[in-house]
Each structure stands twice: as structure tokens, then as C-alpha cells.
Design a protein around this motif. Structure first.
Motif, mmCIF file in Angstrom:
data_model
loop_
_atom_site.group_PDB
_atom_site.id
_atom_site.type_symbol
_atom_site.label_atom_id
_atom_site.label_comp_id
_atom_site.label_asym_id
_atom_site.label_seq_id
_atom_site.Cartn_x
_atom_site.Cartn_y
_atom_site.Cartn_z
ATOM 1 N N ILE A 175 52.895 0.580 14.797
ATOM 2 C CA ILE A 175 52.417 1.342 15.968
ATOM 3 C C ILE A 175 53.439 2.418 16.347
ATOM 4 C CG2 ILE A 175 51.813 1.198 18.416
ATOM 5 C CD1 ILE A 175 50.856 -1.651 17.867
ATOM 6 N N THR A 176 54.711 2.024 16.371
ATOM 7 C CA THR A 176 55.757 2.976 16.754
ATOM 8 C C THR A 176 55.834 4.139 15.774
ATOM 9 O OG1 THR A 176 56.970 1.028 17.459
ATOM 10 C CG2 THR A 176 58.136 3.103 17.525
ATOM 11 N N ALA A 177 55.740 3.838 14.466
ATOM 12 C CA ALA A 177 55.809 4.903 13.475
ATOM 13 C C ALA A 177 54.635 5.854 13.624
ATOM 14 C CB ALA A 177 55.843 4.309 12.071
ATOM 15 N N LEU A 178 53.448 5.312 13.884
ATOM 16 C CA LEU A 178 52.290 6.188 14.108
ATOM 17 C C LEU A 178 52.503 7.011 15.372
ATOM 18 C CD1 LEU A 178 49.275 3.921 13.100
ATOM 19 C CD2 LEU A 178 50.180 5.910 11.888
ATOM 20 N N GLY A 179 53.111 6.385 16.364
ATOM 21 C CA GLY A 179 53.436 7.115 17.586
ATOM 22 C C GLY A 179 54.378 8.268 17.296
ATOM 23 N N PHE A 180 55.356 8.018 16.437
ATOM 24 C CA PHE A 180 56.271 9.098 16.081
ATOM 25 C C PHE A 180 55.532 10.224 15.374
ATOM 26 C CE2 PHE A 180 58.868 11.380 13.097
ATOM 27 C CZ PHE A 180 59.865 11.837 13.934
ATOM 28 N N ASP A 181 54.624 9.840 14.469
ATOM 29 C CA ASP A 181 53.838 10.817 13.722
ATOM 30 C C ASP A 181 53.059 11.712 14.688
ATOM 31 O OD1 ASP A 181 53.245 11.786 11.223
ATOM 32 O OD2 ASP A 181 51.427 10.592 11.022
ATOM 33 N N PHE A 182 52.543 11.067 15.733
ATOM 34 C CA PHE A 182 51.779 11.770 16.753
ATOM 35 C C PHE A 182 52.676 12.781 17.492
ATOM 36 C CE2 PHE A 182 50.078 11.836 21.137
ATOM 37 C CZ PHE A 182 48.801 12.292 20.868
ATOM 38 N N SER A 186 45.692 6.655 8.485
ATOM 39 C CA SER A 186 46.120 6.605 9.884
ATOM 40 C C SER A 186 47.227 7.627 10.161
ATOM 41 C CB SER A 186 46.552 5.186 10.271
ATOM 42 O OG SER A 186 47.520 4.721 9.372
ATOM 43 N N CYS A 187 48.135 7.826 9.194
ATOM 44 C CA CYS A 187 49.190 8.824 9.402
ATOM 45 C C CYS A 187 48.605 10.231 9.486
ATOM 46 C CB CYS A 187 50.202 8.781 8.269
ATOM 47 S SG CYS A 187 51.296 7.379 8.366
ATOM 48 N N ALA A 188 47.654 10.520 8.600
ATOM 49 C CA ALA A 188 47.031 11.846 8.609
ATOM 50 C C ALA A 188 46.340 12.084 9.942
ATOM 51 C CB ALA A 188 46.039 11.964 7.457
ATOM 52 N N LEU A 189 45.628 11.053 10.422
ATOM 53 C CA LEU A 189 44.914 11.196 11.686
ATOM 54 C C LEU A 189 45.895 11.339 12.846
ATOM 55 C CD1 LEU A 189 41.942 8.697 11.321
ATOM 56 C CD2 LEU A 189 41.856 11.197 11.400
ATOM 57 N N ALA A 190 46.986 10.561 12.819
ATOM 58 C CA ALA A 190 47.944 10.619 13.924
ATOM 59 C C ALA A 190 48.560 12.010 14.033
ATOM 60 C CB ALA A 190 49.033 9.567 13.740
ATOM 61 N N ILE A 191 48.964 12.583 12.905
ATOM 62 C CA ILE A 191 49.622 13.891 12.978
ATOM 63 C C ILE A 191 48.614 14.968 13.372
ATOM 64 C CG2 ILE A 191 49.425 14.725 10.577
ATOM 65 C CD1 ILE A 191 52.450 15.399 10.807
#
Lengths: 104, 397
Positions: free
Chosen positions: B8-15, B240-245
Motif C-alpha cells: 500500500i505504501t509503495a503504491l502511495g509513493f507511486d501516486f 496497480s503501479c501504472a494506475l497509481a502513477i
């Protein structure tokens, strides 16, 4: 070689490529715009107020399209480059025209 | 449990990476009116999304550039897995939290600092705290550009300069060439050029930056024993990473867009075009040469250069100075935050420690969001006249 030498080694290559492509292509684009204005004549070019302005020159348009084509081609190559690198290929200019090769 | 927090945190960072960097590609197009603000962030988001999928090369070894928590094939160091991977997961979690907090703070201040530096800084800090100074790859082994010095410090010093010189040369040439052409005529033409070059920057950003988070998440999965293939990244991680960024990009870091688009230089379409072309070329050439640089610093250098290259343009050096300061302290500040987080997590220990760090991060994020509402910047006022009001106050204090 140390990090500094290696970094400087890359840096001058990037600067050279940058000046050639990053400043050169915009310059070609600018020539295109200028040529387009020459082609359109009239209010596209600066002229004394009150006068009708220079008349259109059809040759200007042709020159403009040639310039834009060069820029578009370069951009297309740029995108190909990004995509190709992502898929583990390299853009090679060995045969003058660009070809895709597998990375070694 | 800790693994879930890391993901979750890594996706948050990506965002945060997404909205922090929207400005790099789109600030100039928004400032010159080449694209309406909402359209610009949408275009950039879509291109980031595409970019994130375009690059299928495995970015699993992303942390190897700065810290020694992985082997060269991307597998986690075995000695860190003795306790079921918790040691490594806590380092990654606290490191990424350090990166997020610094990204949010600089966003609050409207400063375009590098997201990669924030991530690397956080990881370095957490590693120093967890494994000692030897856990950090400071200079590499000298055979290639590597380590904190070769992958972060030297490129950070050189890339903005290079981009600035290229953009200045481009701007100067463009203005020389188009002398005598009516301004309205040139502006229209260059707006198109701007959209094209800005799109290239967005695409390149997506291919580079989403990879980093994908690498971090996959590393965590391997550490926790949920994944074993070091040659591939799970599909859901990629999506999920692509979507987050992309989501982050679409949200738009309006505060930073405003600083870059209006604060540094008053940008005219030919300048914006020159700046984005320079940025795109420098980013693409560098990634080809394995010269790891920050998109943010290149974009900022280019915009500054486009101000220097146009005869008679004003460059707000005070704003530029604040940015450079932010760049200089990004790595150590994110590092310090990462280290503090690690000590906190270690003190409490285990899952509770990791959870505490996570809650602390959410709280800090909420506070910064609240503070940002006091002087909101969004797509409606992003292009308002730049006020130097804050500057004298800072200079006096």
C-alpha cells in the motif's frame, strides 16, 4: 575509471546529442514556421501598418511542410526508441536507416 | 501483514510520484495556454499509463543503485531473510515512507524536488539505520556509474546544467529564426510543437518512474516468500503501479505546476517548446546511456534555460534558488525521515512497529493536506499572476 570520469564521459555525449536534437530540431521547426509565414504572406509577416503586407509565396508552404516532416520523423524515431528500449530492443543506425535489433 | 503495508505504501509513493511530476511535462503547456489545464493533466496521465506498460524490462534491481539489500540478480540478501523477511520489509517500508513524506512536504511548498531522490534518500536512510553505513552502496566498484555518487549525486549536478544549456540554445535559435514573423502566427505553430514535445516527456516519465515502484513491490513480495521469479513482475503489480502513477498525474500537482509554469520564467510558446524539446532529448539520451537522472531536475533546468536564452526575458532567480536548495536537501532529508521511521518501527518492534509507522505517515499526510487547503491551488487559479509576496518575507527572515 572513477565515477567522475564516467559521468563526464556521459555528460558531454548527452550535451552533444541534446544540442543536435534538442535544440536543432526545434530550430528546424522554427524554420518551418518562418517558411509557412513566408508562404502565407499578408498579416503572418511583420510589415508596416497600413500596407497590405507581402504577397503569399507558394514555395514557402512546401518548405514548411518539408521542415515539419523532418521533425515528425525525428519524433517518431524518438517514440520508437522509447518503446524499443522498453521491450529489450535497441534502435540501430548501422545501416543508416534505423533498424531494431536485440540488445546484446 | 507487513507486506500488505509495504504494498500500500509503495503504491502511495507511486501516486505522489505521479502528481509531483505532472509539472515536468505539462507546466509549460498549461502556462502558455497550449492546453487547457484539465486536458493537459489528462493527456499526461494517459501517456504515463501507456508508458508504464510499454517498458517490460524488469526493474527489480532498482534498489541496487544505492543500497545493498539485494543480490545482483534481484533476489533479497539471504541474511536479511532469516526472520521471514521482516527485517527487509521494515527497511523498505520505512524508506518508502520517508520518500512519501518528503514528496508531500515539497508539494505543500510548491517545490519541484525529485521523486527519485526522495525514494532513494528514504531507502538510504532506512538502510543506514537498519544495517549501518556499510549497507549503502556509496560509490559502486568503479567499473561503471554506480552507487549514490554515480547514480544520484553526479547526475543531479550535471543534468540540469546540460538541459539548461540545450534549452537556452534552442530558445535563442528559435527567436533568431522567427524574427519578422507575426507573434500570433508563431505562437499558434509553437503551441502544437509544445504539445508534441510535452507528450514525449510524459511518455518517457511513465516508462521510467513507474518501474521503480514495481521493483520495490516485487522485492517485498520475494522477501515475504510470495513470489520467486526474479525475471518477471506479477501482472497485478504492473497494473496497480501504472494506475497509481496515472491517477496521481491526473490529480495534478497544481502547486508545483504553478511554480514551474509561472514562477520561474514567464513562458511564451516558443520557449515552452524549446524547454520541453530539450527535456525530452536529454531524458531519452541519458536513459539510453544508463545515466540515471531526475526528470524533475531536467525539466526545471530546461525551463530556466529557456528564460536565459530569450533576449529580454526575466528569470526569477530567487525562485530558482529555493528549488536548488530543495534539491540539495531532498536526499538527506528523506534519508533522515527514513532513518527516524526505522528507529521508531524498531523500538516498537514487529508488526506493531510497522503499523505505527504506517499510521504516523497517514496522520502526517492528513496534516499536510489540511495545510494545503489554506491556500489551495487548482486548475482554476494555476495560471494567475505570480506574486512575489512570499519572497521578501523569506529573505528578511
Amino acid at each position: 575509471m572513477g565515477n567522475l570520469t564516467l559521468a563526464l564521459d556521459s555528460a558531454w555525449k548527452i550535451l552533444l546529442a541534446g544540442l543536435l536534437l534538442g535544440a536543432g530540431l526545434p530550430a528546424v521547426f522554427a524554420v518551418g514556421i518562418r517558411s509557412m509565414a513566408y508562404g502565407a504572406g499578408g498579416d503572418a509577416e511583420a510589415h508596416a501598418t497600413g500596407t497590405p503586407g507581402p504577397r503569399p509565396h507558394p514555395a514557402g508552404r512546401i518548405g514548411a511542410y518539408a521542415c515539419f516532416a523532418v521533425v515528425l520523423l525525428a519524433v517518431a524515431l524518438g517514440i520508437t526508441f522509447v518503446v524499443a528500449t522498453g521491450f529489450g530492443k535497441e534502435l540501430s543506425f548501422e545501416h543508416i536507416y534505423p533498424t531494431l535489433t536485440g540488445k546484446d | 501483514m507487513i507486506l500488505t503495508l509495504v504494498v500500500i505504501t509503495a503504491l502511495g509513493f507511486d501516486f505522489t510520484n505521479g502528481f509531483h511530476d505532472t509539472a515536468n511535462a505539462m507546466a509549460t503547456s498549461i502556462a502558455t495556454g497550449a492546453l487547457r489545464p484539465k486536458v493537459a493533466v489528462l493527456l499526461s496521465a494517459v501517456l504515463n499509463l501507456i508508458g508504464a506498460f510499454l517498458s517490460i524490462e524488469v526493474a527489480l534491481t532498482v534498489t541496487n543503485a544505492v543500497v545493498n539489500i539485494q543480490n545482483s540478480d534481484g533476489a533479497p540478501r539471504p541474511e536479511l531473510l532469516a526472520d521471514g523477511g521482516t527485517a527487509l520489509l521494515v527497511i523498505v517500508l520505512t524508506g518508502v515512507v520517508g520518500g512519501i513524506l518528503w514528496n508531500l512536504l515539497t508539494w505543500l511548498l510548491g517545490l519541484p524536488s525529485s521523486s527519485s531522490h526522495a525514494l532513494f534518500g528514504g531507502l538510504i536512510g532506512a538502510t543506514v539505520a537498519g544495517l549501518g553505513w556499510a549497507g549503502v552502496n556509496w560509490t559502486g566498484d568503479g567499473s561503471k556509474l554506480d552507487g549514490v555518487l554515480g547514480k544520484v549525486v553526479l547526475p543531479a549536478l550535471m543534468s540540469p546544467l546540460i538541459a539548461g544549456v540545450v534549452a537556452a540554445a534552442g530558445t535563442w535559435l528559435i527567436y533568431r529564426i522567427t524574427v519578422g514573423v507575426a507573434a500570433r502566427f508563431t505562437d499558434n505553430g509553437f503551441r502544437w510543437g509544445q504539445i508534441g514535445s510535452a507528450s514525449l516527456v510524459s511518455l518517457a516519465h511513465g516508462t521510467n518512474d513507474a518501474q521503480k515502484t514495481m521493483g520495490v513491490i516485487t522485492l517485498a513480495l520475494i522477501a515475504a516468500g510470495e513470489w520467486s521469479d526474479t525475471e518477471d513482475i506479477p501482472l497485478w503489480v504492473r497494473v496497480s503501479c501504472a494506475l497509481a502513477i496515472a491517477l496521481g498525474t491526473y490529480l495534478g500537482g497544481w502547486r508545483i505546476i504553478r511554480t514551474l509554469g509561472k514562477g520561474l520564467v514567464e513562458i511564451a510558446p516558443p520557449q515552452g517548446f524549446a524547454a520541453e524539446s530539450a527535456a525530452a532529448t536529454v531524458i531519452l539520451t541519458s536513459s539510453h546511456l544508463g545515466f540515471a537522472l531526475s526528470t524533475t531536475q531536467v525539466a526545471t533546468g530546461s525551463i530556466l534555460g529557456s528564460g536565459v536564452g530569450r533576449p529580454g526575458a526575466t528569470v526569477r532567480w530567487a525562485v530558482a534558488g529555493r528549488m536548488v536548495t530543495a534539491w540539495l536537501i531532498t536526499l538527506p532529508a528523506a534519508g533522515l525521515t527514513g532513518a527516524l521511521m526505522w528507529f521508531g518501527a524498531d523500538l516498537i518492534g514487529g508488526v506493531a512497529g510497522a503499523a505505527a509507522v504506517f499510521v504516523l505517515m497517514l496522520a502526517a499526510a492528513a496534516v499536510m493536506y489540511r495545510l494545503s487547503r489554506r491556500s489551495p491551488v487548482d486548475h482554476q487559479n494555476v495560471n494567475d499572476e505570480w506574486q512575489d509576496a512570499r519572497e521578501p518575507a523569506r529573505a528578511a527572515g
